[in-house]
Design a protein around this motif. Structure first.
Motif, PDB file in Angstrom:
ATOM      1  N   GLY A 175      14.622   9.581 -10.428  1.00  0.00           N
ATOM      2  CA  GLY A 175      13.214   9.751 -10.729  1.00  0.00           C
ATOM      3  C   GLY A 175      12.410  10.178  -9.519  1.00  0.00           C
ATOM      4  O   GLY A 175      12.937  10.512  -8.463  1.00  0.00           O
ATOM      5  N   ARG A 176      11.090  10.161  -9.667  1.00  0.00           N
ATOM      6  CA  ARG A 176      10.188  10.635  -8.630  1.00  0.00           C
ATOM      7  C   ARG A 176      10.029   9.606  -7.515  1.00  0.00           C
ATOM      8  O   ARG A 176      10.174   8.404  -7.719  1.00  0.00           O
ATOM      9  CB  ARG A 176       8.815  10.954  -9.230  1.00  0.00           C
ATOM     10  CG  ARG A 176       8.888  11.964 -10.360  1.00  0.00           C
ATOM     11  CD  ARG A 176       9.230  13.361  -9.832  1.00  0.00           C
ATOM     12  NE  ARG A 176       9.526  14.277 -10.938  1.00  0.00           N
ATOM     13  CZ  ARG A 176      10.733  14.671 -11.274  1.00  0.00           C
ATOM     14  NH1 ARG A 176      11.775  14.235 -10.605  1.00  0.00           N
ATOM     15  NH2 ARG A 176      10.927  15.505 -12.264  1.00  0.00           N
ATOM     16  N   TYR A 177       9.732  10.116  -6.333  1.00  0.00           N
ATOM     17  CA  TYR A 177       9.529   9.263  -5.163  1.00  0.00           C
ATOM     18  C   TYR A 177       8.127   8.684  -5.195  1.00  0.00           C
ATOM     19  O   TYR A 177       7.141   9.414  -5.313  1.00  0.00           O
ATOM     20  CB  TYR A 177       9.749  10.078  -3.888  1.00  0.00           C
ATOM     21  CG  TYR A 177       9.382   9.357  -2.623  1.00  0.00           C
ATOM     22  CD1 TYR A 177       9.987   8.155  -2.278  1.00  0.00           C
ATOM     23  CD2 TYR A 177       8.429   9.891  -1.747  1.00  0.00           C
ATOM     24  CE1 TYR A 177       9.659   7.504  -1.110  1.00  0.00           C
ATOM     25  CE2 TYR A 177       8.098   9.251  -0.572  1.00  0.00           C
ATOM     26  CZ  TYR A 177       8.714   8.053  -0.262  1.00  0.00           C
ATOM     27  OH  TYR A 177       8.379   7.397   0.907  1.00  0.00           O
ATOM     28  N   GLU A 178       8.043   7.371  -5.107  1.00  0.00           N
ATOM     29  CA  GLU A 178       6.758   6.675  -5.063  1.00  0.00           C
ATOM     30  C   GLU A 178       6.668   5.937  -3.734  1.00  0.00           C
ATOM     31  O   GLU A 178       7.355   4.947  -3.522  1.00  0.00           O
ATOM     32  CB  GLU A 178       6.620   5.701  -6.229  1.00  0.00           C
ATOM     33  CG  GLU A 178       6.590   6.379  -7.591  1.00  0.00           C
ATOM     34  CD  GLU A 178       6.393   5.383  -8.717  1.00  0.00           C
ATOM     35  OE1 GLU A 178       6.120   4.199  -8.410  1.00  0.00           O
ATOM     36  OE2 GLU A 178       6.506   5.784  -9.884  1.00  0.00           O
ATOM     37  N   PHE A 179       5.826   6.438  -2.860  1.00  0.00           N
ATOM     38  CA  PHE A 179       5.687   5.810  -1.550  1.00  0.00           C
ATOM     39  C   PHE A 179       4.726   4.628  -1.631  1.00  0.00           C
ATOM     40  O   PHE A 179       3.910   4.509  -2.544  1.00  0.00           O
ATOM     41  CB  PHE A 179       5.207   6.823  -0.505  1.00  0.00           C
ATOM     42  CG  PHE A 179       3.961   7.573  -0.905  1.00  0.00           C
ATOM     43  CD1 PHE A 179       2.698   7.055  -0.646  1.00  0.00           C
ATOM     44  CD2 PHE A 179       4.061   8.805  -1.539  1.00  0.00           C
ATOM     45  CE1 PHE A 179       1.560   7.743  -1.008  1.00  0.00           C
ATOM     46  CE2 PHE A 179       2.922   9.504  -1.900  1.00  0.00           C
ATOM     47  CZ  PHE A 179       1.668   8.976  -1.638  1.00  0.00           C
ATOM     48  N   GLU A 180       4.857   3.767  -0.651  1.00  0.00           N
ATOM     49  CA  GLU A 180       4.018   2.572  -0.608  1.00  0.00           C
ATOM     50  C   GLU A 180       2.571   2.954  -0.360  1.00  0.00           C
ATOM     51  O   GLU A 180       2.263   3.749   0.533  1.00  0.00           O
ATOM     52  CB  GLU A 180       4.471   1.644   0.525  1.00  0.00           C
ATOM     53  CG  GLU A 180       5.785   0.938   0.284  1.00  0.00           C
ATOM     54  CD  GLU A 180       6.125   0.045   1.457  1.00  0.00           C
ATOM     55  OE1 GLU A 180       5.604  -1.086   1.501  1.00  0.00           O
ATOM     56  OE2 GLU A 180       6.893   0.486   2.320  1.00  0.00           O
ATOM     57  N   THR A 181       1.688   2.381  -1.140  1.00  0.00           N
ATOM     58  CA  THR A 181       0.261   2.557  -0.927  1.00  0.00           C
ATOM     59  C   THR A 181      -0.479   1.446  -1.647  1.00  0.00           C
ATOM     60  O   THR A 181      -0.036   0.961  -2.688  1.00  0.00           O
ATOM     61  CB  THR A 181      -0.220   3.932  -1.419  1.00  0.00           C
ATOM     62  OG1 THR A 181      -1.620   4.048  -1.202  1.00  0.00           O
ATOM     63  CG2 THR A 181       0.074   4.125  -2.898  1.00  0.00           C
ATOM     64  N   SER A 182      -1.579   1.040  -1.067  1.00  0.00           N
ATOM     65  CA  SER A 182      -2.378  -0.024  -1.682  1.00  0.00           C
ATOM     66  C   SER A 182      -3.389   0.534  -2.659  1.00  0.00           C
ATOM     67  O   SER A 182      -4.053  -0.219  -3.371  1.00  0.00           O
ATOM     68  CB  SER A 182      -3.119  -0.816  -0.595  1.00  0.00           C
ATOM     69  OG  SER A 182      -3.974   0.044   0.151  1.00  0.00           O
ATOM     70  N   VAL A 183      -3.546   1.848  -2.688  1.00  0.00           N
ATOM     71  CA  VAL A 183      -4.507   2.481  -3.585  1.00  0.00           C
ATOM     72  C   VAL A 183      -3.780   3.524  -4.416  1.00  0.00           C
ATOM     73  O   VAL A 183      -3.097   4.396  -3.881  1.00  0.00           O
ATOM     74  CB  VAL A 183      -5.658   3.141  -2.800  1.00  0.00           C
ATOM     75  CG1 VAL A 183      -6.614   3.845  -3.743  1.00  0.00           C
ATOM     76  CG2 VAL A 183      -6.387   2.111  -1.963  1.00  0.00           C
ATOM     77  N   ARG A 184      -3.884   3.420  -5.726  1.00  0.00           N
ATOM     78  CA  ARG A 184      -3.267   4.386  -6.641  1.00  0.00           C
ATOM     79  C   ARG A 184      -4.359   5.300  -7.189  1.00  0.00           C
ATOM     80  O   ARG A 184      -5.327   4.839  -7.789  1.00  0.00           O
ATOM     81  CB  ARG A 184      -2.581   3.670  -7.801  1.00  0.00           C
ATOM     82  CG  ARG A 184      -1.515   2.693  -7.366  1.00  0.00           C
ATOM     83  CD  ARG A 184      -0.310   3.411  -6.802  1.00  0.00           C
ATOM     84  NE  ARG A 184       0.706   2.472  -6.353  1.00  0.00           N
ATOM     85  CZ  ARG A 184       1.828   2.817  -5.755  1.00  0.00           C
ATOM     86  NH1 ARG A 184       2.065   4.079  -5.509  1.00  0.00           N
ATOM     87  NH2 ARG A 184       2.706   1.909  -5.367  1.00  0.00           N
ATOM     88  N   TRP A 185      -4.173   6.577  -6.960  1.00  0.00           N
ATOM     89  CA  TRP A 185      -5.174   7.525  -7.431  1.00  0.00           C
ATOM     90  C   TRP A 185      -4.770   8.046  -8.797  1.00  0.00           C
ATOM     91  O   TRP A 185      -3.625   8.381  -9.019  1.00  0.00           O
ATOM     92  CB  TRP A 185      -5.305   8.696  -6.450  1.00  0.00           C
ATOM     93  CG  TRP A 185      -5.608   8.242  -5.062  1.00  0.00           C
ATOM     94  CD1 TRP A 185      -4.761   8.226  -4.013  1.00  0.00           C
ATOM     95  CD2 TRP A 185      -6.835   7.709  -4.606  1.00  0.00           C
ATOM     96  NE1 TRP A 185      -5.382   7.715  -2.914  1.00  0.00           N
ATOM     97  CE2 TRP A 185      -6.670   7.388  -3.248  1.00  0.00           C
ATOM     98  CE3 TRP A 185      -8.085   7.456  -5.201  1.00  0.00           C
ATOM     99  CZ2 TRP A 185      -7.665   6.842  -2.475  1.00  0.00           C
ATOM    100  CZ3 TRP A 185      -9.084   6.919  -4.431  1.00  0.00           C
ATOM    101  CH2 TRP A 185      -8.874   6.613  -3.080  1.00  0.00           C
ATOM    102  N   GLU A 186      -5.725   8.126  -9.668  1.00  0.00           N
ATOM    103  CA  GLU A 186      -5.459   8.600 -11.017  1.00  0.00           C
ATOM    104  C   GLU A 186      -5.995  10.010 -11.183  1.00  0.00           C
ATOM    105  O   GLU A 186      -7.097  10.333 -10.757  1.00  0.00           O
ATOM    106  CB  GLU A 186      -6.111   7.670 -12.054  1.00  0.00           C
ATOM    107  CG  GLU A 186      -5.538   6.261 -12.006  1.00  0.00           C
ATOM    108  CD  GLU A 186      -5.983   5.438 -13.197  1.00  0.00           C
ATOM    109  OE1 GLU A 186      -6.469   6.061 -14.157  1.00  0.00           O
ATOM    110  OE2 GLU A 186      -5.835   4.225 -13.158  1.00  0.00           O
ATOM    111  N   ILE A 187      -5.164  10.825 -11.804  1.00  0.00           N
ATOM    112  CA  ILE A 187      -5.548  12.220 -12.015  1.00  0.00           C
ATOM    113  C   ILE A 187      -6.665  12.290 -13.056  1.00  0.00           C
ATOM    114  O   ILE A 187      -6.714  11.521 -14.010  1.00  0.00           O
ATOM    115  CB  ILE A 187      -4.334  13.036 -12.468  1.00  0.00           C
ATOM    116  CG1 ILE A 187      -3.214  12.893 -11.427  1.00  0.00           C
ATOM    117  CG2 ILE A 187      -4.684  14.502 -12.676  1.00  0.00           C
ATOM    118  CD1 ILE A 187      -1.929  13.577 -11.833  1.00  0.00           C
TER     119      ILE A 187
END
Length: 709
Positions: free
Chosen positions: A123-135
């Motif tokens: 699957g797709r790479y999901e890097f660590e982040t505390s904020v998820r941006w929505e399209i």
């Protein structure tokens, strides 16, 4: 006529001496075709090997594994090689060598494709982040949530709360595929060098064989250059290019979470390796030999001369003669090995090379990572510099070392002193790397003191790694820990505002990514690069003389066994363990570990720069220091051997001189005797004749003797 011609084609043993027509082409074109195919195979395999080393940091981040596991993956290539090297060396020469090489290239290609396989199944790479941006959303979530429900809504996981994303995931780590693919690469690479070089040596004329082998070796040096350049190109491309909207990606190539398109390079290398296998399927098992009348035997001849009658033209000696001329029966392997290991100079040389190769392999494997972590360079730039600067310097050094040895006409002791001197000079120059230091990056939040009064109102996760650079020049682990309450923009253009922890006053801003303004490192990096090139060149100067020392310090009949055992020992004791323990020691300098989605430690996000430099350079130079200590008894034994050989040579010359004097004395005695015999005969002849005539007088006898003398 036909019967006579047919009998003329048959040798005394009933075999045909006619040239092989398997290839359907002239012998010269077939040999050149083999040379071109072998050169391309060398290029492909060296490109794949160097590309593997260029993707170390990419694989770490993609599979969330520490450096020591990367070392295991890197060393697995040598494991695959060792699994079949004895089988290939013994049986490969008796079989169809071009087809065995083709099978090896095919296995290398399959192994390279297997390495790239995880990209298409995890699957797709999901890097660590505390904020998820929505399209397609104008509202950005708050960087500083006020309650735990907001954290869960944004995608972060609180400590102790199970992650539902782990449900249905495979329990087997995907890096296992990379490991298995690299093992298969090692298995496939095994027959390329020994069978390819032996094929050239057997069917090329003596004056061309060395030239052909040199061409192949030169191509193998060019491969790593393109391998690192390919790694540089792929590192610039995002791992999921074409499947994600790049505007939503908030990280860049310099970020510690960035993963390039590592899989793309393996696909390219796999295709090249697959293409290199094609020509070998159309090459004959044997070729007519270009030079006749030679009386030398090669190690390969002792293995397959009985099965290859065409070699009788080039090597007219029989199989039994070659074995007996070698001085070592082929069946007495263990006693022969005992004799070889009983040579103290060979043992010391073996120990020195194993120690130095541990240092060299560990240093080269993690050098791009050292450039990234210590000097803040991107993976793309680090790989580019390795391919364009360091590798050519090494190749030039090896060539120049061989040229110096030829011009200076170095003896055995001279070659040893030359190799030792270049290594020692490179060692002292390497000490200056310790002075080329950079200060540790200022990162707030890598210690338990991250939760301070400035962000006490925020419910932050200590496991997140989403660094932001404040206006005060300090990197914060996450915008939440920086106390930021508002964000504007999206992706890499995001700006965080009202960050209470930035500076002494509130309402300050921060931008995504780590702070890269490290002027001391930027000034120091060109000097580091220049010194790296100089030391690589000087150390490489001793490579060729050192290899010639290995060949000359042993008996000629043990040469093949000595080289084979040397390759086996260095692969086992240096190629496999060095990347593992180098990676393990580097792991001890990590300041902030990434967290896997399903729990557990992932890849390291940031290292202690000073500790990393001390561990990496200290281990490298400590191993080289140990090798110099081992060299001391080696020089003493080598000097004794040289003096012993000189004394034996003098004694031999004196013995030969005495024999010559004795032979000259015998010749003079024989001449005198030969002179006396005719004299006696001529003295008596008148007596015999006198029986028929008058008796000669004493005065007549005396006059005749004086005349003859």
């Amino acid at each position: 006529m036909a019967v006579g011609a047919e009998q003329g084609r048959l040798g005394e043993n009933g075999r045909s001496n006619a040239p092989s027509r398997d290839a359907g082409s002239s012998p010269c074109s077939s040999l050149k075709m083999f040379l071109g195919a072998l050169s391309f195979a060398y290029f492909s395999k060296s490109l794949s090997g160097s590309y593997m080393k260029s993707t170390i940091t990419q694989l770490e981040r993609r599979f969330d594994i520490p450096s020591y596991l990367i070392g295991v993956i890197d060393g697995s290539f040598e494991v695959g090689n060792l699994l079949v090297i004895a089988f290939v060396s013994y049986f490969g020469a008796k079989l169809h060598r071009p087809k065995i090489i083709a099978i090896g290239c095919l296995l290398m290609s399959i192994g390279t494709f297997i390495i790239a396989l995880p990209h298409f199944i995890i699957g797709r790479y999901e890097f660590e982040t505390s904020v998820r941006w929505e399209i397609n959303s104008t509202d950005s979530p708050a960087p500083c949530p006020k309650n735990s429900a907001a954290i869960v809504a944004q995608g972060s996981v609180l400590p102790g709360v199970p992650n539902t994303k782990c449900e249905g995931e495979s329990n087997m780590s995907m890096w296992i595929y990379v490991l298995l693919g690299n093992v298969l690469r090692g298995i496939g690479e095994t027959p390329v060098q020994p069978l390819g070089i032996s094929y050239i040596d057997d069917f090329a004329s003596q004056e061309n064989a060395a030239l052909y082998v040199g061409c192949v070796q030169t191509i193998s040096v060019v491969g790593p250059v393109f391998g690192y350049l390919l790694g540089s190109m792929c590192a610039k491309i995002y791992v999921d290019i074409g499947f994600v909207n790049m505007e939503t990606i908030s990280i860049g190539p310099s970020d510690s979470r960035w993963v390039g398109a590592w899989w793309l390079g393996y696909l390219i290398a796999g295709v090249l390796t697959l293409l290199s296998a094609v020509p070998f399927w159309f090459l004959p098992r044997s070729l007519p030999v270009g030079q006749k009348g030679a009386t030398r035997c090669t190690p390969e001849q002792t293995s397959f001369i009985k099965d290859s009658p065409l070699l009788e033209n080039k090597y007219p000696l029989t199989f039994e003669q070659c074995v007996s001329n070698s001085g070592v029966p082929s069946t007495d392997f263990i006693p022969t090995l005992r004799i070889l290991l009983g040579n103290p100079i060979y043992l010391i040389y073996l120990c020195v090379t194993i120690i130095q190769l541990n240092s060299l392999i560990g240093m080269v494997t993690y050098k791009p990572k050292y450039i990234e972590q210590h000097f803040g360079q991107s993976a793309s730039k680090a790989n580019f510099l390795m391919g364009v600067v360091n590798i050519p310097a090494v190749a030039l050094g090896m060539f120049s070392g061989g040229l110096c040895m030829k011009k200076l006409k170095l003896s055995l002791m001279g070659a040893a002193k030359f190799a030792f001197s270049t290594s020692l000079i490179g060692y002292f120059l390497s000490l200056f790397f310790f002075a080329m230091s950079c200060e540790n990056a200022k990162v707030a939040g890598v210690t338990p003191s991250a939760f301070t009064a400035c962000n006490s109102d925020c419910v932050c996760s200590a496991n997140d790694w989403d660094p932001v650079c404040g206006e005060d020049g300090i990197t914060y682990v996450s915008p939440c820990l920086a106390g930021c309450t508002r964000s504007d923009g999206s992706g890499s253009n995001t700006v965080f505002a009202q960050c209470s922890c930035v500076g002494s006053a509130g309402n300050l801003t921060a931008r995504t990514g780590q702070c890269l303004d490290r002027e001391d490192c930027d000034r120091m990096f060109p000097y580091f690069l220049a010194l790296s090139v100089i030391t690589s060149f000087i150390i490489s100067l001793g490579g060729t003389p050192g290899y010639m020392l290995l060949i000359r310090c042993i008996e000629p009949q043990l040469k093949s066994l000595a080289l084979g055992f040397h390759a086996l020992a260095t692969r086992t004791l240096a190629g496999i363990p060095a990347p593992i323990y180098f990676g393990a020691i580097i792991d001890t300098t990590c300041l902030k570990w990434g967290q896997k989605r399903c729990g557990g430690i992932g890849a390291c996000r940031i290292y202690n720069t000073a500790a990393y430099r001390t561990a990496y350079l200290g281990l490298t130079l400590s191993l080289r220091s140990a090798s110099f200590l081992v060299c001391i008894p080696g020089f003493l034994l080598l000097r004794q051997q040289v003096r012993r050989e000189q004394r034996n040579a003098v004694r031999g010359a004196l013995a030969n001189g005495g024999a010559e004097m004795e032979a000259l004395g015998k010749d003079e005695t024989a001449d005198r005797e030969a002179a006396v015999v005719p004299e006696t005969k001529s003295v008596r002849e008148p007596v015999v004749r006198d029986t028929e005539g008058s008796q000669p007088t004493a005065e007549h006898h005396s006059r005749d003797r004086e005349t003859r003398l």
